[in-house]
Design a protein around this motif. Structure first.
Motif, PDB file in Angstrom:
ATOM      1  N   ALA A  95     -44.350  -4.135  -0.630  1.00 20.51           N
ATOM      2  CA  ALA A  95     -45.709  -3.942  -0.140  1.00 20.51           C
ATOM      3  C   ALA A  95     -46.703  -4.581  -1.104  1.00 20.51           C
ATOM      4  O   ALA A  95     -47.634  -5.269  -0.686  1.00 20.51           O
ATOM      5  N   LEU A  96     -46.480  -4.340  -2.390  1.00 20.15           N
ATOM      6  CA  LEU A  96     -47.397  -4.888  -3.397  1.00 20.15           C
ATOM      7  C   LEU A  96     -47.347  -6.411  -3.399  1.00 20.15           C
ATOM      8  O   LEU A  96     -48.364  -7.077  -3.566  1.00 20.15           O
TER       9      LEU A  96
ATOM     10  N   ASN B 217     -50.481  -0.084   4.163  1.00 21.80           N
ATOM     11  CA  ASN B 217     -51.693   0.516   4.708  1.00 21.80           C
ATOM     12  C   ASN B 217     -52.448   1.305   3.655  1.00 21.80           C
ATOM     13  O   ASN B 217     -53.675   1.204   3.536  1.00 21.80           O
ATOM     14  N   LEU B 218     -51.680   2.125   2.884  1.00 23.43           N
ATOM     15  CA  LEU B 218     -52.335   2.984   1.895  1.00 23.43           C
ATOM     16  C   LEU B 218     -52.974   2.153   0.783  1.00 23.43           C
ATOM     17  O   LEU B 218     -54.102   2.426   0.355  1.00 23.43           O
ATOM     18  N   VAL B 219     -52.241   1.128   0.326  1.00 21.30           N
ATOM     19  CA  VAL B 219     -52.784   0.287  -0.756  1.00 21.30           C
ATOM     20  C   VAL B 219     -54.001  -0.486  -0.251  1.00 21.30           C
ATOM     21  O   VAL B 219     -55.032  -0.577  -0.935  1.00 21.30           O
TER      22      VAL B 219
ATOM     23  N   ILE C  79     -51.004   5.500  12.444  1.00 22.79           N
ATOM     24  CA  ILE C  79     -49.674   4.896  12.585  1.00 22.79           C
ATOM     25  C   ILE C  79     -48.776   5.315  11.427  1.00 22.79           C
ATOM     26  O   ILE C  79     -47.621   5.711  11.614  1.00 22.79           O
ATOM     27  N   SER C  80     -49.355   5.279  10.225  1.00 19.54           N
ATOM     28  CA  SER C  80     -48.561   5.623   9.041  1.00 19.54           C
ATOM     29  C   SER C  80     -48.053   7.056   9.133  1.00 19.54           C
ATOM     30  O   SER C  80     -46.890   7.342   8.849  1.00 19.54           O
TER      31      SER C  80
ATOM     32  N   PHE D  95     -53.113   9.822  -1.587  1.00 20.47           N
ATOM     33  CA  PHE D  95     -52.300   9.978  -0.375  1.00 20.47           C
ATOM     34  C   PHE D  95     -50.858  10.236  -0.793  1.00 20.47           C
ATOM     35  O   PHE D  95     -50.334   9.560  -1.671  1.00 20.47           O
ATOM     36  N   THR D  96     -50.263  11.272  -0.163  1.00 21.54           N
ATOM     37  CA  THR D  96     -48.895  11.644  -0.534  1.00 21.54           C
ATOM     38  C   THR D  96     -47.968  11.468   0.659  1.00 21.54           C
ATOM     39  O   THR D  96     -48.239  11.981   1.752  1.00 21.54           O
TER      40      THR D  96
END
Ligand code: ADP
Length: 626
Positions: free
Chosen positions: A457-458, A495-497, A572-573, A596-597
């Protein structure tokens, strides 16, 4: 508000269907009630009759025994007269009638409470009698035709029920032969009244009667039943009675006992019609209606005793029970139907919910896919930029290499070619990463080392991260594994990042200092893995928090660079994580900013955690800019 209008046929359709169902159900319910009623009636009647039979049997035994005892009292009475010398002398014709004997018989009759006592000679003529001094005395009468005389004259005990010829008094005649030296010389007779016998019935609770061998009622607890017949009598029998004067020409009308149903060898249901007005008698028990008739023979006589136990109560009770059973079963039936109807509704509801869930899941899968494509769309701009640089570098490097080769500077040329190879590798990695991201994943959870999707992802966001100047800190041990699908987890982290970068965008450029922290840890003993993505941005305002995971909820105005602003990312996540059997939550961190966890079920990895798994992408070391 608009009123929903229904067309007439559409309105009546369900009603018609319901009516049709009711049309089928009503007869079924009625049938059930009827069946329960019939069974209830039969069972109750059977039990009631069994009870009645039992009590009837007891009564019969009791009454018959008391009557037999009463008759036995007189059984040897006439025979004892044979012990009197005077009597024997008289009947044998050895002595004339002594008046003392008549008086003796009179006294004896008074003491014993019998109707009359008399002795006859061998020819059947009465020689002495207890009623000697009365105008209707038997003395001198020829009674040789009376059956009791015939029996005794033949040497047997005579037993005979009859109506007296002189006074018309009904009675029971007991006769004995009077013997002398083995020869019968005369006959002694005792007549007992019916009232005497009936005294033993002073306590009867149900009608009882005694019929003689001819079926003529000779004793009855209901006076009017006396001298009626239980069975029809034919003419020859009637004529015979007229000859013997047994019933002294009484009319002998039938009692009117109608047999209904034989329920056992000794028990029969019978019906007695109501006596005509004026013939009604005062009794403590019913004398008409349905009865259970039980009959037993009386020993020592040809008689039979019948006890009539009133059975109408049993029938009444059976009807009541039948009604109760019918109503009860109908009620139960209705309850059952309601329960079944409810179950059908619930099943229907469940089916609908299942269908909706299936549809939603399909829609969600579509959205996940669409979400990926959107991210790819966002990325493509950056990607073009990302690729342009190495392409330009490649252009320059290859041009330079040609020149180096022309100049014979092979070392420099080799160095350039190596850098070219690096750049090509990096570009290849980038494109294959995109391919794996866009692939529609099956999403079946399996043990995955979470470090890998996080790195991927990164890597996907590498260009944005570098441009934003945000410091990324990753603390994810290699050996932490969770049950999930790596591609989908990767998308969640992207998405979170990306959200974190959006939130930090305000700080970008101006003062900088944006920081993103990615951590993963295994919960102590609860079998869960928690991956956290935290930033030091503005955090989640109170009005945003409860709506975070709502689809299409966004606070972002327009599609800025890198941000979708569709409001689908978290929805979605959350769906993806839920599919893994986990949960996605958002909160504010201790030092401000959002945390976010991703909570996932922990897993153990197959033997080699570093082994390449199908669908995984190995993140290469980031290429250093040329
Ligand atoms: P989108 O990013 O398209 O707006 P998301 O579902 O990803 O949709 O996010 C919904 C909203 O949640 C965002 O518009 C934003 O207001 C808020 N949000 C998400 N992540 C963060 C974060 N790290 N910091 C602050 N707000 C956030």
């Amino acid at each position: 508000m608009m009123r929903r209008s229904l067309s007439l046929p559409a309105f009546f359709m369900p009603v018609a269907r319901r009516l049709r169902t009711i049309g089928l159900l009503l007869p079924a319910l009625a049938g059930l009630a009827l069946l329960a009623g019939i069974i209830g009636f039969r069972v109750s009647e059977g039990m009631g009759l069994a009870d009645l039979r039992e009590t009837g049997r007891h009564r019969l035994d009791l009454y018959a025994e008391s009557l037999e005892r009463e008759i036995d009292k007189y059984a040897y009475f006439p025979a004892t007269l044979g012990l009197e010398r005077d009597v024997l002398d008289l009947v044998a014709g050895r002595a004339p009638l002594a008046w003392g004997l008549n008086r003796y018989l009179e006294r004896l009759n008074e003491r014993a409470g019998t109707l009359s006592i008399y002795v006859l000679n061998r020819q059947g003529r009465v020689l002495a009698a207890s009623n000697w001094n009365r105008p209707d005395s038997f003395i001198g009468e020829d009674l040789s035709y009376r059956p009791y005389f015939i029996e005794a004259a033949a040497g047997r005990q005579g037993r005979f029920f009859g109506v007296g010829t002189t006074r018309g008094e009904a009675g029971y005649y007991l006769s004995s032969p009077l013997a002398e030296d083995g020869a019968i010389v005369g006959v002694a007779v005792v007549k007992v009244s019916l009232e005497q016998l009936e005294q033993s019935w002073s306590t009867v609770e149900a009608p009882v009667l005694v019929a003689d061998e001819n079926g003529v009622v000779i004793l009855a607890s209901v006076p009017s039943w006396k001298f009626t017949t239980l069975r029809p009598m034919d003419e020859p029998t009637r004529r015979h009675f007229d000859q013997t004067l047994q019933y002294n020409a009484r009319p002998l009308a039938p009692l009117g006992l109608m047999p209904q149903d034989r329920i056992a060898a000794d028990a029969e249901l019978v019906r007695l019609s109501r006596p005509a007005e004026g013939q009604l008698e005062e009794t403590v028990f019913p004398v008409s209606g349905g009865f259970l008739a039980q009959t037993a023979p009386l020993h020592g006589t040809g008689w039979a005793m019948t006890v009539l136990s009133p059975a109408d109560q049993v029938t009444g009770m059976a009807w009541a029970q039948a009604a109760l059973a019918a109503v009860g079963s109908a009620f139960l039936g209705i309850l059952l139907l309601m329960w079944m109807q409810r179950r059908r509704h619930l099943r229907e509801l469940e089916r609908k919910v299942e269908e909706r869930t299936r549809n939603l899941r399909a829609a969600q899968d579509e959205l996940v896919h669409a979400g990926k494509l959107a991210v790819i769309g966002q990325l493509s701009a950056g990607l073009a930029h990302e690729l342009n640089q190495p392409l330009a570098a490649l252009r320059t490097l290859s041009g330079n290499t040609v020149k180096f080769l022309q100049r014979g500077n092979l070392d420099a040329a080799q160095g350039n070619l190596e850098r070219i190879a690096h750049l090509v590798d990096a570009m290849g990695a980038l494109t294959s990463q995109l391919k794996s991201f866009a692939r529609k994943s099956s999403g079946a959870p399996r043990p995955v080392a979470v470090r890998r999707p996080i790195d991927n992802a990164l890597f996907l966001l590498d260009q944005r991260l570098r441009r934003s100047g945000v410091a990324v800190q990753v603390d994810v041990p290699e050996d932490i594994a969770a049950l999930c699908d790596p591609n989908r987890l990767e998308q969640v982290v992207v998405n979170l990042v990306a959200n974190g970068l959006d939130a930090l965008a305000g700080r970008e450029g101006s003062q900088g200092g944006g920081r993103l922290t990615l951590t993963a840890a295994t919960g102590s003993g609860d079998g869960r893995v928690r991956i956290q993505v935290a930033d030091n941005g503005p955090g989640l305002p109170a009005d945003v928090l409860p709506r975070l995971f709502e689809p299409f909820f966004t606070t972002k105005e327009t599609a800025k660079e890198g941000s979708g602003g569709l409001g689908l990312g978290l929805a979605i996540s959350a769906g993806i994580v839920r599919d893994f059997g986990g949960a996605l939550t958002g909160a504010n961190g201790a030092d401000g900013g959002a945390v976010f966890t991703i909570d996932l079920p922990a897993a153990t990895l197959p033997i080699d955690p570093t082994a390449v798994q199908a669908g995984d992408f190995i993140c290469p070391t980031l290429p250093s800019p040329p």
